[in-house]
Design an enzyme around this catalytic site. Structure first.
Site, PDB file in Angstrom:
ATOM      1  N   ASP A 363       0.877  -1.164   0.000  1.00  0.00           N
ATOM      2  CA  ASP A 363       0.000   0.000   0.000  1.00  0.00           C
ATOM      3  C   ASP A 363       0.919   1.220   0.000  1.00  0.00           C
ATOM      4  O   ASP A 363       2.074   1.127   0.410  1.00  0.00           O
ATOM      5  CB  ASP A 363      -0.873  -0.018   1.258  1.00  0.00           C
ATOM      6  CG  ASP A 363      -1.649   1.271   1.433  1.00  0.00           C
ATOM      7  OD1 ASP A 363      -2.315   1.684   0.476  1.00  0.00           O
ATOM      8  OD2 ASP A 363      -1.564   1.867   2.519  1.00  0.00           O
ATOM      9  N   LYS A 364       0.427   2.344  -0.479  1.00  0.00           N
ATOM     10  CA  LYS A 364       1.278   3.535  -0.516  1.00  0.00           C
ATOM     11  C   LYS A 364       1.208   4.330   0.789  1.00  0.00           C
ATOM     12  O   LYS A 364       2.199   4.454   1.514  1.00  0.00           O
ATOM     13  CB  LYS A 364       0.877   4.462  -1.676  1.00  0.00           C
ATOM     14  CG  LYS A 364       1.722   5.763  -1.731  1.00  0.00           C
ATOM     15  CD  LYS A 364       1.213   6.728  -2.759  1.00  0.00           C
ATOM     16  CE  LYS A 364      -0.045   7.433  -2.323  1.00  0.00           C
ATOM     17  NZ  LYS A 364       0.171   8.407  -1.218  1.00  0.00           N
ATOM     18  N   THR A 365       0.016   4.834   1.080  1.00  0.00           N
ATOM     19  CA  THR A 365      -0.135   5.782   2.176  1.00  0.00           C
ATOM     20  C   THR A 365       0.121   5.126   3.531  1.00  0.00           C
ATOM     21  O   THR A 365      -0.544   4.173   3.907  1.00  0.00           O
ATOM     22  CB  THR A 365      -1.556   6.383   2.166  1.00  0.00           C
ATOM     23  OG1 THR A 365      -1.823   6.899   0.871  1.00  0.00           O
ATOM     24  CG2 THR A 365      -1.682   7.484   3.202  1.00  0.00           C
ATOM     25  N   THR A 511      -2.916   1.646  -4.355  1.00  0.00           N
ATOM     26  CA  THR A 511      -3.291   2.785  -3.524  1.00  0.00           C
ATOM     27  C   THR A 511      -4.645   3.347  -3.945  1.00  0.00           C
ATOM     28  O   THR A 511      -5.040   3.231  -5.114  1.00  0.00           O
ATOM     29  CB  THR A 511      -2.230   3.901  -3.609  1.00  0.00           C
ATOM     30  OG1 THR A 511      -2.648   5.021  -2.835  1.00  0.00           O
ATOM     31  CG2 THR A 511      -2.000   4.344  -5.046  1.00  0.00           C
ATOM     32  N   GLY A 512      -5.328   3.952  -2.994  1.00  0.00           N
ATOM     33  CA  GLY A 512      -6.563   4.658  -3.295  1.00  0.00           C
ATOM     34  C   GLY A 512      -6.298   6.064  -3.797  1.00  0.00           C
ATOM     35  O   GLY A 512      -7.216   6.775  -4.213  1.00  0.00           O
ATOM     36  N   LYS A 539      -8.565  -4.136  -4.418  1.00  0.00           N
ATOM     37  CA  LYS A 539      -7.268  -4.631  -3.923  1.00  0.00           C
ATOM     38  C   LYS A 539      -7.327  -6.136  -3.721  1.00  0.00           C
ATOM     39  O   LYS A 539      -6.387  -6.862  -4.061  1.00  0.00           O
ATOM     40  CB  LYS A 539      -6.893  -3.928  -2.601  1.00  0.00           C
ATOM     41  CG  LYS A 539      -6.476  -2.481  -2.758  1.00  0.00           C
ATOM     42  CD  LYS A 539      -5.902  -1.924  -1.462  1.00  0.00           C
ATOM     43  CE  LYS A 539      -5.403  -0.491  -1.660  1.00  0.00           C
ATOM     44  NZ  LYS A 539      -4.710   0.036  -0.479  1.00  0.00           N
ATOM     45  N   ASP A 558      -1.685  -0.608   5.924  1.00  0.00           N
ATOM     46  CA  ASP A 558      -1.863  -0.031   7.263  1.00  0.00           C
ATOM     47  C   ASP A 558      -3.277   0.433   7.563  1.00  0.00           C
ATOM     48  O   ASP A 558      -3.540   0.928   8.656  1.00  0.00           O
ATOM     49  CB  ASP A 558      -0.919   1.160   7.448  1.00  0.00           C
ATOM     50  CG  ASP A 558      -1.372   2.388   6.667  1.00  0.00           C
ATOM     51  OD1 ASP A 558      -1.980   2.216   5.592  1.00  0.00           O
ATOM     52  OD2 ASP A 558      -1.113   3.515   7.139  1.00  0.00           O
ATOM     53  N   ASP A 562      -6.968  -1.783   3.411  1.00  0.00           N
ATOM     54  CA  ASP A 562      -6.050  -2.888   3.108  1.00  0.00           C
ATOM     55  C   ASP A 562      -6.486  -4.208   3.746  1.00  0.00           C
ATOM     56  O   ASP A 562      -5.936  -5.264   3.416  1.00  0.00           O
ATOM     57  CB  ASP A 562      -4.639  -2.552   3.611  1.00  0.00           C
ATOM     58  CG  ASP A 562      -4.107  -1.263   3.025  1.00  0.00           C
ATOM     59  OD1 ASP A 562      -4.221  -1.097   1.811  1.00  0.00           O
ATOM     60  OD2 ASP A 562      -3.594  -0.427   3.792  1.00  0.00           O
TER      61      ASP A 562
END
Length: 669
Positions: A363-365, A511-512, A539, A558, A562
């Site tokens: 995930d990115k954020t 990522t969203g 996802k 996180d 996710d």
């Protein structure tokens, strides 16, 4: 209304079922603990009364009813301490999946039945002390395992807790607080600034900035106005909203996420443990060789007592004490060592399998990035001003604004220790920025679009990448400086990606966040690919797609967005700085939120698996010699393994397994 009651009952039932499962898991741990200590206490007099122990230690303790006392104590251990294994044996046979419980259940039943017959008059030597110690060690092994490996039992409960318990229902121009379970489709609800949105629906009045980061992964609060959709559980910002409820009960977004998590966890729980696979084959060997031994000796016209002793010896020896500790001991030690290095292992099977990871999805954020929308850079574009002056001038205006960007700027000003001057004649420039007078100068904080509209050229070196949101400060209509905000890439992410690629892993990001930001982060970190603007169900589908292509997938995230993917992935890894929900659905938690720890996880996972295999070999390997000798293949030349010798072999293998597990401490992660 009937349908609404059904939905409400479903939701209550779901919560009650999960609560029941959670209590049951805790009860099982307590049950194994209690049975272990009671059985251990009863084992001491059994050892003292056993003829073999008396012979080894050189003492003699006999009295009129010693055999019956030994029989009674051992029966207590068999029925009380062995009960979980006896019921487990029945369950495994019903499912046609014999494993560890079957192996243990058969061994202790044969040992008890044969030894009881000896105590009641049959000729031979009893297995009572082997029976008691076998049950003790198996109870200890299962207790250690259940304590070390707490499955994702609280995940669904945590997701449910995201929703507020009450909503402000609008009826005839009045508001009244009702339980969220009572909301129906088409109801109107009022949401105050800072409150959680209680329902999925559409805004019919008002405008606000909504924090959807826990649901979509979008780091920046999203502007929402009339006719825009909102999701229950997200957090309202600075404006009041009137919302028409659309999806309620099982149709609500978070309910769907709960179902996705439950399904993914259920599928993963079917994975058979390594020790169970070994136990399955040992069960087949034990039963086959045991009955074959009995049959052969009877055909050879040996006394039934002799044939029965050979059969009992085979079946007891086949279930070594060490097998019950081979994997749990390694898991307990590796769990402890990993925790010291910032890795909390929650799922044993997933940790065993971490060595097989071929593709890693981030995930990115909050995972590759800091997860905070904040000021990254600021500076002057005019020699008449210093960098901090730009921040101070902007702060004067932003102190009057309720925009999310203003919050980030004011947090930076507080951190730097600047006290901005007062602003006069503050005014919002709709969709473009804000303006006001500071120290008798006309100041504006505006978007890049405003500068283009006014024909003001933006210097080329201001922009670094697509990840940043930049506002500009104008003084008397002249460009004075800029402030860049965004979600900064973690410094550790660069090293983590480098190490993982050196280990031949494919690295993807989901990522969203929007496509431009996602592409910028992917390019910056040199990832193999990315997927942007994806929701939790998407996802989950991407994870399934990767798995369908033969990849062994690890997912790192996180947030609530996710959770389904973390549960579905072969190995789910949660970043410790994230939500409880991500942590509860993951198999492994990165306490320090450091992506480099993932590389350590894979390396240490390989070392741990090696120790498990070594221990299983030590725990079962001697059977290649012990079983044939116990069966009596060399009886004609006077070589035969007695139950006592088999017990010594079992003890040695247990000691070797324990020492080998301790050697894992020398491995550095």
């Amino acid at each position: 209304m009937k349908m609404d009651k059904n939905e409400m009952n479903k939701k209550k039932s779901m919560k009650n079922n999960h609560h029941s499962e959670n209590k049951n898991h805790t009860h099982m741990i307590e049950d194994f603990r209690r049975r272990f200590w009671v059985s251990l206490i009863l084992t001491f007099p059994i050892l003292i009364l056993s003829p073999l122990i008396q012979g080894i230690l050189g003492y003699e303790l006999t009295f009129r009813f010693d055999n019956y006392l030994l029989f009674g104590l051992s029966s207590l251990v068999y029925f009380y301490g062995g009960w979980p294994f006896l019921t487990g044996l029945i369950d495994e046979l019903k499912k046609k999946k014999p494993g560890m419980m079957t192996l243990i259940g058969v061994a202790i039943s044969v040992a008890w039945a044969y030894s009881s017959a000896i105590a009641l008059g049959l000729e031979g030597k009893s297995f009572f002390w082997e029976l008691a110690t076998l049950i003790d060690i198996m109870l200890l092994g299962h207790w250690i395992e259940m304590k070390s490996v707490m499955n994702a039992s609280n995940a669904l409960e945590k997701i449910v807790q995201l929703m507020p318990s009450e909503a402000h229902l609008l009826e005839d121009g009045q508001t009244k607080d009702i339980a969220i379970d009572q909301l129906k489709s088409e109801d109107l609800v009022f949401v105050k600034p800072g409150e959680k949105i209680p329902v999925d629906g559409a805004i019919i009045e008002g405008e606000s900035h909504i924090d959807e980061s826990m649901v979509t992964g979008e780091s920046k609060p999203v502007t929402k106005k009339k006719d825009n959709k909102v999701i229950g559980g997200t957090i309202n910002g600075n404006g009041s909203l009137k919302i028409k409820a659309e999806q309620v009960g099982e149709d609500a977004y978070l309910s769907k996420v709960i179902n996705m998590v439950r399904e993914a966890q259920s599928e993963k729980s079917k994975t058979q443990h390594l020790a169970d696979k070994v136990a399955f084959w040992l069960t087949l060997v034990s039963l086959s060789v045991g009955f074959f031994t009995l049959t052969v000796w009877l055909i050879l016209e040996q006394p039934f007592v002799f044939a029965l002793e050979r059969m009992a010896s085979v079946m007891v020896i086949t279930c070594p004490h060490a097998l019950g500790l081979a994997v749990p001991l390694v898991v307990a030690i590796s769990t402890s060592l990993s925790a010291q290095r910032g890795l909390l292992i929650r799922n044993r099977t997933a940790f065993e399998n971490s060595r097989k990871i071929s593709l890693l999805v981030f995930d990115k954020t909050g995972t590759l990035t800091q997860g905070k929308f904040e000021v990254l850079r600021y500076g002057t574009l005019n020699n008449s001003y210093q960098d901090k002056e730009i921040l101070s001038l902007a702060g004067s205006l932003e102190s009057k604004s309720e925009h999310p960007l203003a919050t980030s700027i004011m947090q930076k000003i507080e951190k730097v220790g600047i006290k901005p001057p007062e602003v006069k004649n503050f005014k919002a420039l709709t969709g473009k920025g804000i303006e006001g007078e500071v120290e008798n100068k006309k100041i504006k904080v505006v978007s890049p679009g405003f500068l283009k509209e006014k024909g003001i050229k933006i210097p080329d070196d201001v922009y670094r990448n697509e990840q940043e949101t930049i506002v500009f400060v104008l003084v008397e209509e002249e460009l004075a400086g800029f402030i860049a905000m965004g979600d900064e890439i973690r410094s550790e992410s660069y090293e983590a990606i480098k190490i993982l690629k050196e280990n031949n892993l494919k690295i993807y990001m989901m990522t969203g966040d929007n496509g431009k930001v996602a592409k910028s982060v992917s390019d910056e970190l040199n990832l193999d690919g990315y997927y942007a603007e994806v929701l939790p169900d998407q996802k989950l589908e991407k994870i399934k797609d990767f798995q369908a292509k033969g990849e062994f997938v690890a997912m790192t995230g996180d947030g609530i967005n996710d959770a389904p993917a973390l549960a579905k992935a072969d190995v789910g890894i949660a970043v410790g700085s994230g939500t409880d929900i991500a942590a509860e659905t993951a198999d492994i938690i990165l306490v320090n939120s450091n992506p480099v720890d993932i590389a350590h996880l894979i390396v240490f996972g390989k070392e741990t698996y090696k120790k498990m295999i070594q221990n299983l070999i030590w725990a079962t390997g001697y059977n290649f010699i012990a079983i044939p000798l116990a069966a009596g293949v060399l009886y004609n030349i006077g070589i035969i393994i007695s139950p006592a010798m088999g017990a010594i072999f079992m003890s040695l293998s247990t000691i070797i397994v324990a020492i080998n597990a301790q050697l894992l401490k020398k491995k550095i992660i």
